[in-house]
Scaffold this active site. Sequence first.
Site, PDB file in Angstrom:
ATOM      1  N   GLY A  46      -4.998  29.502  24.939  1.00  7.53           N
ATOM      2  CA  GLY A  46      -4.074  28.678  25.714  1.00  7.53           C
ATOM      3  C   GLY A  46      -4.782  27.473  26.281  1.00  7.53           C
ATOM      4  O   GLY A  46      -6.012  27.461  26.429  1.00  7.53           O
ATOM      5  N   GLN A  51      -6.155  20.372  31.808  1.00  4.99           N
ATOM      6  CA  GLN A  51      -7.468  20.657  31.207  1.00  4.99           C
ATOM      7  C   GLN A  51      -7.924  19.554  30.267  1.00  4.99           C
ATOM      8  O   GLN A  51      -9.108  19.504  29.912  1.00  4.99           O
ATOM      9  CB  GLN A  51      -7.443  21.988  30.443  1.00  4.99           C
ATOM     10  N   CYS A  88     -11.670  31.194  30.475  1.00  9.85           N
ATOM     11  CA  CYS A  88     -10.999  29.895  30.519  1.00  9.85           C
ATOM     12  C   CYS A  88     -11.890  28.850  29.847  1.00  9.85           C
ATOM     13  O   CYS A  88     -13.094  28.816  30.101  1.00  9.85           O
ATOM     14  CB  CYS A  88     -10.749  29.510  31.973  1.00  9.85           C
ATOM     15  N   LEU A  89     -11.290  28.006  29.022  1.00  8.27           N
ATOM     16  CA  LEU A  89     -12.064  26.964  28.329  1.00  8.27           C
ATOM     17  C   LEU A  89     -12.680  25.973  29.306  1.00  8.27           C
ATOM     18  O   LEU A  89     -13.664  25.317  28.982  1.00  8.27           O
ATOM     19  CB  LEU A  89     -11.168  26.216  27.331  1.00  8.27           C
ATOM     20  N   HIS A 130      -1.808  32.440  33.494  1.00  5.02           N
ATOM     21  CA  HIS A 130      -3.071  31.689  33.605  1.00  5.02           C
ATOM     22  C   HIS A 130      -2.808  30.189  33.429  1.00  5.02           C
ATOM     23  O   HIS A 130      -3.291  29.366  34.223  1.00  5.02           O
ATOM     24  CB  HIS A 130      -4.041  32.211  32.535  1.00  5.02           C
ATOM     25  N   GLU A 131      -2.026  29.831  32.392  1.00  5.51           N
ATOM     26  CA  GLU A 131      -1.786  28.408  32.113  1.00  5.51           C
ATOM     27  C   GLU A 131      -0.876  27.778  33.169  1.00  5.51           C
ATOM     28  O   GLU A 131      -1.081  26.630  33.561  1.00  5.51           O
ATOM     29  CB  GLU A 131      -1.193  28.222  30.706  1.00  5.51           C
ATOM     30  N   HIS A 134      -2.823  26.739  36.054  1.00 11.59           N
ATOM     31  CA  HIS A 134      -3.513  25.450  35.851  1.00 11.59           C
ATOM     32  C   HIS A 134      -2.635  24.279  36.311  1.00 11.59           C
ATOM     33  O   HIS A 134      -3.145  23.277  36.820  1.00 11.59           O
ATOM     34  CB  HIS A 134      -3.857  25.239  34.375  1.00 11.59           C
TER      35      HIS A 134
HETATM   36 CO    CO Z   1      -7.791  28.255  31.716  1.00 10.55          CO
END
Ligand code: CO
Length: 166
Positions: A46, A51, A88-89, A130-131, A134
């Site tokens: 995701g 991000q 998380c990226l 999670h997204e 963000h």
């Molecule tokens: Co993340």
Amino acid sequence: MALREIRKDGDPILRKKSREIPEIDKKIQTLLDDMVETMEDAEGVGLAAPQVGILKRAVVIDIGEGVMKIINPKIIESDGEVVELEGCLSVPNLSGNVERPENIKVQYTDENGEEQTVEATGLLARALCHEIDHLDGILYTDKALELFTPDELKFDEDGELVSEDE
Ligand code: CO
């Protein structure tokens, strides 16, 4: 399509609240396409627009069942709770146990401007929560019960978590 730079923890843009998308124009379509390419390149499940430095309420998710492009998502129902490992990226080389709802219902607009509702459980529910976090400037590390470096986790040959090294 083009790869975009993934912002890392410490970048103030990750802490800002993203704005609703009033209209899905060509720019938003390009953003979503670029986010999919960036997510796939980074082997993530995701990615949220902040991000890649864009404060708009757009998310892409692919948990291995096809790409979802999600605009202006809202969690309208949730129940249960489950604690699982998350990463998380934007937070490389770390993972952590986070409590999330077990089941959620999310309303969103798709890339064609159609209103959609998805009922999600398991990894999809976790990825959506999670997204969406963000989009409100929240990182999973804010909510994690524990955080682990790769050295602190043991995996078997299939990549399944065996134990958390004490
Ligand atoms: Co993340």
